[in-house]
Design a protein around this motif. Structure first.
Motif, PDB file in Angstrom:
ATOM      1  N   ARG A  37      40.081  34.876  45.019  1.00  0.00           N
ATOM      2  CA  ARG A  37      40.062  36.243  44.480  1.00  0.00           C
ATOM      3  C   ARG A  37      41.467  36.683  44.076  1.00  0.00           C
ATOM      4  O   ARG A  37      41.660  37.307  43.032  1.00  0.00           O
ATOM      5  N   CYS A  70      41.823  41.457  36.845  1.00  0.00           N
ATOM      6  CA  CYS A  70      40.585  42.181  37.137  1.00  0.00           C
ATOM      7  C   CYS A  70      40.076  41.811  38.511  1.00  0.00           C
ATOM      8  O   CYS A  70      40.478  40.794  39.085  1.00  0.00           O
ATOM      9  N   GLU A  71      39.187  42.629  39.032  1.00  0.00           N
ATOM     10  CA  GLU A  71      38.584  42.371  40.332  1.00  0.00           C
ATOM     11  C   GLU A  71      37.348  41.494  40.122  1.00  0.00           C
ATOM     12  O   GLU A  71      36.472  41.843  39.330  1.00  0.00           O
ATOM     13  N   PRO A  72      37.253  40.318  40.781  1.00  0.00           N
ATOM     14  CA  PRO A  72      36.147  39.391  40.513  1.00  0.00           C
ATOM     15  C   PRO A  72      34.781  39.995  40.750  1.00  0.00           C
ATOM     16  O   PRO A  72      33.876  39.847  39.927  1.00  0.00           O
ATOM     17  N   TRP A 109      42.331  35.174  40.789  1.00  0.00           N
ATOM     18  CA  TRP A 109      41.616  35.833  39.675  1.00  0.00           C
ATOM     19  C   TRP A 109      42.333  37.150  39.296  1.00  0.00           C
ATOM     20  O   TRP A 109      42.500  37.456  38.138  1.00  0.00           O
ATOM     21  N   ARG A 110      42.748  37.893  40.316  1.00  0.00           N
ATOM     22  CA  ARG A 110      43.447  39.145  40.038  1.00  0.00           C
ATOM     23  C   ARG A 110      44.755  38.892  39.289  1.00  0.00           C
ATOM     24  O   ARG A 110      45.093  39.618  38.349  1.00  0.00           O
ATOM     25  N   GLU A 128      35.132  35.082  32.822  1.00  0.00           N
ATOM     26  CA  GLU A 128      36.467  34.493  32.979  1.00  0.00           C
ATOM     27  C   GLU A 128      36.342  33.065  33.534  1.00  0.00           C
ATOM     28  O   GLU A 128      35.503  32.793  34.394  1.00  0.00           O
ATOM     29  N   HIS A 149      35.012  29.210  40.674  1.00  0.00           N
ATOM     30  CA  HIS A 149      34.751  30.596  40.257  1.00  0.00           C
ATOM     31  C   HIS A 149      34.463  31.413  41.519  1.00  0.00           C
ATOM     32  O   HIS A 149      33.758  30.940  42.438  1.00  0.00           O
ATOM     33  N   LEU A 180      36.596  45.755  37.191  1.00  0.00           N
ATOM     34  CA  LEU A 180      35.779  44.605  37.555  1.00  0.00           C
ATOM     35  C   LEU A 180      35.791  43.573  36.442  1.00  0.00           C
ATOM     36  O   LEU A 180      35.854  43.900  35.257  1.00  0.00           O
ATOM     37  N   CYS A 181      35.742  42.315  36.836  1.00  0.00           N
ATOM     38  CA  CYS A 181      35.706  41.242  35.840  1.00  0.00           C
ATOM     39  C   CYS A 181      34.313  41.158  35.221  1.00  0.00           C
ATOM     40  O   CYS A 181      33.308  41.553  35.831  1.00  0.00           O
ATOM     41  N   SER A 182      34.253  40.622  34.040  1.00  0.00           N
ATOM     42  CA  SER A 182      32.987  40.500  33.337  1.00  0.00           C
ATOM     43  C   SER A 182      32.159  39.337  33.860  1.00  0.00           C
ATOM     44  O   SER A 182      30.963  39.245  33.616  1.00  0.00           O
ATOM     45  N   PHE A 214      43.767  37.009  35.625  1.00  0.00           N
ATOM     46  CA  PHE A 214      42.966  37.730  34.628  1.00  0.00           C
ATOM     47  C   PHE A 214      43.117  39.257  34.724  1.00  0.00           C
ATOM     48  O   PHE A 214      42.580  39.993  33.887  1.00  0.00           O
TER      49      PHE A 214
END
Length: 772
Positions: A266, A275-277, A269-270, A295, A255, A290-292, A273
């Motif tokens: 990172r 989104c920005e981690p 993740w983009r 994820e 993570h 932004l990620c929650s 998902f």
């Protein structure tokens, strides 16, 4: 690599009390690789705390960059363990003493391709390779392995990155025009893809590609829809795959919050998902929210989390463990007894001042068992060759995938033949030959100026065979054997001799027996009429001896028929010679008697018959016959005739015959018969005009002329006749001369006795004589 180091650091038995550190730098191209390597060995810019500089470099992935780095780092004795540099040149320990690798040398995959070509009978193969050490040395290894296996390169094309577009056009034309249906390609996956796309654009199909490990498992190519028509059936050599226990769980637990400085994580993740981690100063993406933080990769299916086919990844894993085991041995790690705790503990030496030379030495001696039970060790700087064989197949939805269809361990090839789909679109193995195999019954003849794989099939000559496919020579059949019509096996020659059962033998036997019966019938007539004047007037005793000898002449011809044996060969010529001499002797003595009687009829000549009476006549016949007996005895004792298997008529038959043994003996036997016949003919000719009651001399003259004519014609006919026909000529001469004697001498007398008995009186004979 991070997973491997972490796993080793948690291992209580491997390097106990020692923690490995690592530094990962981008290699990019050569200058960056060199800068990263120098940074590592200098001890600067590394993130872990250690008492000394990094001592082992895991890399480089590229053979070219590994070669260049080794030339610089070798004097410093810095160990390098590459996980993907497969150039055969790196096996040279004189040039690259500090290089180890966990991938086999390209020599082995090139040999594997040659082994596949030999296994499937592909003798006409094309080669397309990148113009560097990777491609050129691989083709060299392929040629060395193929040498002596009858495999030839139909074409050999190279390309370079700088002129790739032009080279691909040229190579595609060569592949399209060549008769080779199997093409091996040693290239990086992007270069191989360019060639395949150009061939697909030209609609070139039916080519079976052999892929090197650099592109045989490329997802980039497999996922390209344009490859489906051209690349279906590709057979490739791949880096062997193996599982890494615990790696998938490790990846799924990753993570960005745990590794805030990991740029690759990172980016993942983009992409995964959208989104920005998390927010880092200057690194936020304006377009992504932004990620929650909830994820997770636990349920994600991607190439990042797929650990079913770990190939290069597993090589990195092995490289890290090889380093750990080398340090374990170098630091003398082992169990130490703890007296306070009353138990043994794992512990390593606290001396961390390790020289590069020591690391190199212990790396070469590494030998351990992996977690999946495989034995790992280095042979020089290489590992034993193990490859997977993969086959590209179209799934039901049309997507290309690869399936493992075999394995190579050293020089052993293990194939699942039934699992392979070929470029032909079926499970039928494609054919790639310059010339079709030569079937049994023919031999290979190379074409002048062409490779040995291009040849003509020439039929074997008569008497020669080849009983296997692609025979280089035809073998001559053994004695008494000959090639069959197909020239693929030797068959026994038919055995021939003058048999009683074939048509010629039956005919001659019938004639001989008929002659003997006729002679016996004449003898019966003469015996029955032995007191009549005509029988008495013609010397009845000599006449009976003549009939007996004629009967022997007819019967002796039967000795020449049937399969020759040791005794039949000796008896037949002796019986023939003695029988005819007895016959001619009787006729000669009869002729002499006729002349003696005529002389005795003159005044003052009464004494002639007194000196040539019946006793002298019998003695003369015996004397003449004994001479022939002596000739035969000498011949048979010195060099007698022998049975012989004559194979002179090649491809025809084996002739069973009797050799003469001594030609001189046979010539003497015939010469003596001829001498007596000539003397008899001369005397009979002189007595031809005697009074009618003694006119037997006329018939003797005719019979001798016939006899001599037959035997004069016999000699050239006998010499020129082959096999059993020579025997038939001799039998014919015996029978015809015997019939000539029988008919000329006895037919007139039998005619008078049986048809004109009134002439068989003393008065008629005397009256005829008086008139004369």
């Amino acid at each position: 690599m991070a997973f491997s180091v972490d796993e080793i650091n948690r291992n209580a038995h491997l390097l106990p009390g020692v923690r490995l550190g690592y530094q990962i730098l981008d290699n990019c191209r050569y200058p960056w690789s060199l800068r990263a390597a120098m940074s590592m060995i200098s001890g600067g810019n590394h993130s872990c705390k250690s008492t000394g500089p990094v001592r082992v470099i895991i890399g480089d992935a590229s053979s070219t960059q590994t070669i260049m780095l080794s030339r610089i780092l070798s004097p410093l004795q810095v160990p390098m363990i590459s996980y993907q540099a497969s150039c055969a040149c790196l096996s040279n320990r004189q040039e690259f003493p500090n290089v180890f690798r966990t991938i086999p040398s390209d020599v082995y995959q090139a040999r594997t391709m040659a082994h596949l070509a030999e296994h499937y009978g592909w003798t006409w193969v094309g080669a397309v390779v990148v113009n560097n050490d990777y491609g050129l040395l691989a083709v060299q290894a392929f040629r060395e392995r193929a040498q002596g296996s009858g495999i030839c390169l139909a074409f050999f094309e190279t390309f370079t990155r700088e002129t790739l577009a032009q080279d691909i056009q040229r190579i595609a034309t060569t592949v399209q025009e060549s008769s080779a249906r199997v093409v091996l390609v040693f290239a990086w996956y992007t270069d191989a893809g360019a060639l395949l796309l150009e061939l697909a654009r030209r609609n070139v199909t039916g080519r079976q590609f052999l892929a090197s490990e650099a592109w045989s498992t490329s997802s980039y190519l497999l996922n390209n829809p344009a490859m489906r028509t051209i690349a279906n059936g590709v057979l490739g050599v791949a880096i062997r795959s193996a599982p890494i226990p615990g790696l998938e769980n490790h990846l799924r637990r990753l993570h960005p919050s745990h590794h805030p400085r990991d740029a690759l994580l990172r980016d993942l993740w983009r992409e995964e998902f959208g989104c920005e981690p998390f927010s880092l100063s200057g690194s936020e993406s304006a377009s992504l929210p932004l990620c929650s933080g909830a994820e997770s990769l636990q349920g994600v299916q991607s190439t990042f989390t797929d650990t079913t086919h770990l190939r290069v990844t597993y090589n990195v894993y092995l490289a890290v463990y090889a380093v750990a085991h080398a340090f374990h041995s170098l630091l003398a790690c082992g169990p130490v007894e703890d007296s306070a705790m009353n138990r043994s503990q794992q512990q390593c030496s606290s001396n961390y001042n390790i020289s590069a030379a020591e690391v190199l030495q212990h790396l070469g001696q590494v030998n351990f068992t992996t977690q999946i039970g495989e034995n790992f060790f280095f042979q020089g700087g290489d590992i034993p060759a193990v490859y997977d064989l993969v086959n590209w197949q179209a799934s039901p939805d049309g997507v290309l995938t690869y399936s493992t269809v075999g394995r190579v361990e050293g020089f052993k090839l293990h194939m699942e033949e039934s699992a392979i789909w070929w470029a032909t679109g079926s499970k039928t193995v494609p054919v790639s030959v310059c010339s079709e195999p030569c079937p049994p019954g023919t031999r290979k003849a190379t074409r002048k100026g062409e490779p040995i794989c291009c040849f003509d099939c020439l039929p074997c000559a008569d008497g020669e065979i080849s009983n296997k496919t692609d025979s280089l020579t035809c073998d001559r059949c053994p004695l008494e054997f000959w090639s069959n019509d197909e020239k693929d096996k030797c068959v026994p020659l038919p055995v021939e001799f003058l048999s009683f059962t074939d048509a010629m033998g039956i005919t001659l036997t019938t004639v001989a027996v008929s002659g003997a019966v006729m002679t016996a019938a004449v003898a019966v007539v003469f015996v029955y009429n032995r007191h009549t004047p005509i029988v008495k007037a013609n010397n009845s005793e000599l006449s009976f001896m003549l009939l007996m000898s004629l009967k022997l002449c007819f019967l002796c011809s039967l000795l020449f028929m049937g399969q020759p044996t040791h005794w039949s060969c000796r008896i037949q010529q002796a019986a023939f010679g003695i029988s005819f001499v007895l016959c001619i002797s009787c006729i000669l003595v009869k002729t002499i008697v006729v002349l003696a009687v005529f002389r005795s009829a003159r005044p003052g000549s009464d004494s002639m018959m007194k000196w040539f009476g019946p006793g002298q006549q019998r003695g003369s016949v015996l004397l003449f016959t004994c001479v022939q007996v002596i000739i035969c005895a000498v011949w048979l004792s010195v060099r007698p005739p022998q049975p012989h298997r004559n194979t002179g008529l090649k491809g025809s038959k084996v002739i069973l015959e009797c050799t003469l043994g001594s030609v001189e003996g046979f010539a003497t036997l015939l010469g003596y018969i001829g001498l007596l016949a000539a003397i008899c003919c001369l005397l009979a000719f002189l007595a031809r005009k005697l009074p009618d009651n003694f006119n037997e001399a006329k018939f003797i003259t005719f019979s001798m002329l016939i006899f001599c004519a037959v035997w004069i014609a016999f000699v050239p006919a006998y010499v020129s006749s082959p096999g059993k026909y020579a025997i038939a000529v001799e039998i014919f001469a015996i029978l015809s001369s015997s019939f000539g004697l029988l008919l000329c001498i006895f037919a007139p007398k039998c005619f008078i006795i049986l048809i004109q008995p009134h002439k068989n009186t003393k008065k008629f004979l005397m009256g005829k004589s008086e008139k004369t």
